[in-house]
Design a protein around this motif. Structure first.
Motif, PDB file in Angstrom:
ATOM      1  N   ARG A  89     -30.493 -10.086  19.231  1.00 28.68           N
ATOM      2  CA  ARG A  89     -30.019 -11.423  18.853  1.00 28.68           C
ATOM      3  C   ARG A  89     -28.691 -11.338  18.107  1.00 28.68           C
ATOM      4  O   ARG A  89     -27.799 -12.156  18.318  1.00 28.68           O
ATOM      5  CB  ARG A  89     -31.062 -12.152  17.994  1.00 28.68           C
TER       6      ARG A  89
ATOM      7  N   LEU B 212     -35.481  -6.570  18.695  1.00 30.93           N
ATOM      8  CA  LEU B 212     -35.228  -7.976  19.028  1.00 30.93           C
ATOM      9  C   LEU B 212     -34.157  -8.579  18.119  1.00 30.93           C
ATOM     10  O   LEU B 212     -33.267  -9.291  18.586  1.00 30.93           O
ATOM     11  CB  LEU B 212     -36.518  -8.786  18.935  1.00 30.93           C
TER      12      LEU B 212
ATOM     13  N   GLU C  13     -40.231  -2.784  17.390  1.00 31.06           N
ATOM     14  CA  GLU C  13     -39.985  -3.887  18.327  1.00 31.06           C
ATOM     15  C   GLU C  13     -39.220  -5.046  17.686  1.00 31.06           C
ATOM     16  O   GLU C  13     -38.248  -5.544  18.239  1.00 31.06           O
ATOM     17  CB  GLU C  13     -41.311  -4.389  18.908  1.00 31.06           C
ATOM     18  N   GLN C  14     -39.661  -5.488  16.499  1.00 29.66           N
ATOM     19  CA  GLN C  14     -38.986  -6.611  15.841  1.00 29.66           C
ATOM     20  C   GLN C  14     -37.534  -6.268  15.519  1.00 29.66           C
ATOM     21  O   GLN C  14     -36.641  -7.093  15.687  1.00 29.66           O
ATOM     22  CB  GLN C  14     -39.722  -7.013  14.560  1.00 29.66           C
TER      23      GLN C  14
END
Length: 116
Positions: free
Chosen positions: A101, A97, A93-94
């Motif tokens: 970005r 993300l 997940e990180q």
């Protein structure tokens, strides 16, 4: 054995794994990594030093920014580890993300974006 320990130590922190995922995109400057990771320049630079010393990234200076790329693996084990990371990190997940970005940052990047 000592060289292997140094290489593996470079991967011993989540932020450095996040960086490797981002560099799979290609060459990135410190400001790109700062935007994607949402971290200050000093923190990003410290992590990049670990990765460079461990043989995971190469760097070159262009103007006032340092640009990073994934290093060519030094041997079969490093190549295998990098392949596993390339396969597994995008599922986290990180990492997703961070990559989103990064894509937003690159799409909107101007000379002023990286001037500070």
């Amino acid at each position: 054995m000592e060289q292997l320990a140094l290489r593996l130590k470079g991967l011993g922190e989540p932020t450095r794994l996040r960086v490797l995922r981002l560099l799979d995109h290609g060459e990135l400057c410190v400001c790109d990594l700062m935007a994607a990771l949402d971290l200050p320049q000093s923190t990003v630079s410290r992590h990049m030093s670990f990765l460079r010393n461990g043989g995971w990234v190469d760097s070159c200076r262009k103007g006032k920014w340092v640009y990073y790329t994934l290093a060519t693996p030094a041997g079969a084990l490093q190549s295998e580890i990098l392949q596993i990371l390339r396969t597994r990190l995008p599922d986290l997940e990180q990492a997703r993300l961070d990559y989103e970005r990064l894509m937003d940052h690159l799409a909107n990047k101007t000379e002023e974006t990286c001037s500070n």
